[in-house]
Design an enzyme around this catalytic site. Structure first.
Site, PDB file in Angstrom:
ATOM      1  N   LYS A 284       0.626   8.861  -3.163  1.00  7.69           N
ATOM      2  CA  LYS A 284      -0.240   9.186  -2.023  1.00  7.69           C
ATOM      3  C   LYS A 284      -0.075  10.652  -1.639  1.00  7.69           C
ATOM      4  CE  LYS A 284      -0.962   6.321   1.397  1.00  7.69           C
ATOM      5  NZ  LYS A 284      -0.708   5.412   2.544  1.00  7.69           N
TER       6      LYS A 284
ATOM      7  N   ASP B  42      -1.425  -3.297   3.945  1.00 11.88           N
ATOM      8  CA  ASP B  42      -1.068  -2.030   4.576  1.00 11.88           C
ATOM      9  C   ASP B  42       0.208  -2.238   5.376  1.00 11.88           C
ATOM     10  OD1 ASP B  42      -1.167   0.559   5.396  1.00 11.88           O
ATOM     11  OD2 ASP B  42      -2.782   0.296   6.839  1.00 11.88           O
TER      12      ASP B  42
ATOM     13  N   PHE C   3     -10.360   6.616   6.102  1.00 16.62           N
ATOM     14  CA  PHE C   3      -9.753   5.976   7.266  1.00 16.62           C
ATOM     15  C   PHE C   3     -10.823   5.562   8.273  1.00 16.62           C
ATOM     16  CE2 PHE C   3      -4.995   7.086   7.416  1.00 16.62           C
ATOM     17  CZ  PHE C   3      -4.873   6.933   6.052  1.00 16.62           C
TER      18      PHE C   3
ATOM     19  N   GLU D  68       4.133   7.702  -0.763  1.00 16.47           N
ATOM     20  CA  GLU D  68       3.589   8.963  -0.284  1.00 16.47           C
ATOM     21  C   GLU D  68       4.529  10.156  -0.457  1.00 16.47           C
ATOM     22  OE1 GLU D  68       0.948  10.461   3.532  1.00 16.47           O
ATOM     23  OE2 GLU D  68       1.362   8.356   3.119  1.00 16.47           O
TER      24      GLU D  68
ATOM     25  N   THR E 113      -5.112  10.261   0.527  1.00 11.55           N
ATOM     26  CA  THR E 113      -5.118   9.634   1.844  1.00 11.55           C
ATOM     27  C   THR E 113      -5.550  10.633   2.920  1.00 11.55           C
ATOM     28  OG1 THR E 113      -3.771   8.278   3.339  1.00 11.55           O
ATOM     29  CG2 THR E 113      -2.681  10.149   2.280  1.00 11.55           C
TER      30      THR E 113
END
Length: 317
Positions: A132, A17, A178, A96, A156
């Site tokens: 994403k 990440d 998350f 993303e 996400t």
């Protein structure tokens, strides 16, 4: 005994990440993921100044309005970082879509196709890329169509079961629940006590989603994300994938204790019936989940803020 990181890699695909090239080289993850916050950090690192300058020059030559040039620059910068990361990892990079498009299905699809096209022009096929997208109804709808085009998506900012069920029904490639941000909300808004990782609401959420997917044979990959401590990671050992920050990867690499498997496709047994959400049922279920509603909105706002900061850095250079 091998490190907990090595043990984890034997049962779970570990994803970095971070956009930090040196951290990725060190920990050798299967995949990597970026977002506007990580790109903003990367823009401040000396290593990436040539990529940022190159993206700016490319966007300028492409022409268009100032807004179009900025969007092109940001997309090119993201792809160039992704391309460099793909030279190190064997798997995929997640890139993303602008979070400002989170409630626009058509615009999300157009931006996703553009990102894939930029990767393909750089010689990297769509099998190396995940797009994403925020797990709004509009984002999930875009992902449903993109998957049919052969563009795999990573949904996400996923906090609630309603989002997970809709993503599975849409046939998306991967979701990123998350964990740490779920815990943050419960600590701030309830009297929850977390004496053990099993008590962690974020861990419980991912376990529920994992069991639901495996029980009903959904192929969508579950990738836990946004961890606050190694206890959360260890409690999800065996999950399909986990995306982990360099600091927590370092902790796992330094620990040579035993890491038992917690999740397995063979041990599921979900109590949740298979769902085929409609837009109305999705919005109603999301609205009923205060945590998921608030954290989704907050996450989109924060990504937009970091995107704006990145654009300010580009404009000032």
């Amino acid at each position: 005994m091998s490190s907990k990181l090595d043990q984890l890699k034997s049962m779970t695909d570990v994803v970095a990440d971070t956009g930090d090239i040196e951290a990725i080289r060190r920990f050798q993850p299967q995949d990597a993921t970026t977002n506007p916050s990580l790109l903003l950090k990367a823009a401040a690192l000396p290593h990436y100044q040539s990529l940022l300058s190159g993206a700016r020059d490319w966007a300028s030559k492409a022409g268009g309005s100032s807004e179009e040039q900025m969007a092109n620059c940001c997309d090119r910068f993201a792809v160039d970082i992704g391309r460099e990361i793909l030279g190190i990892i064997p798997g995929r990079i997640s890139t993303e879509v602008d979070a400002r498009l989170s409630f626009d299905t058509r615009a999300t699809m157009e931006r996703a196709r553009k990102l894939v096209r930029l990767y393909e022009e750089a010689g990297l096929g769509r099998d190396r890329v995940l797009i994403k997208i925020a797990a709004t109804w509009e984002g999930i709808s875009a992902a449903r169509s993109l998957e049919r085009e052969g563009i795999n998506c990573n949904l996400t900012l996923l906090f609630g079961f309603a989002q997970a069920a809709a993503c599975a029904d849409a046939g998306v490639y991967l979701i990123s629940p998350f964990v740490g941000r779920i815990l943050d909300w419960y600590l701030a808004n309830t009297e929850v006590q977390v004496a053990h990782p099993d008590d962690d609401p974020g861990v419980q959420s991912v376990r529920r989603i994992y069991r639901y997917y495996k029980t009903h044979s959904y192929p969508t990959v579950v990738m836990g994300a946004s961890f606050r401590n190694v206890g959360e990671i260890e409690a999800l050992a065996g999950c399909d994938r986990l995306t982990i920050s360099p600091a927590l990867l370092e902790s796992l690499a330094a620990d040579h204790g035993d890491l038992p498997r917690q999740l397995s496709p063979q041990h599921n047994g979900s109590d949740d019936p298979q769902a085929q959400p409609t837009e109305g049922s999705f919005r109603l279920a999301l609205n009923a989940d205060a945590m998921a509603t608030e954290k989704l909105a907050e996450g989109i706002r924060n990504f937009i803020a970091d995107q704006s900061r990145l654009e300010a850095v580009i404009s000032a250079a």
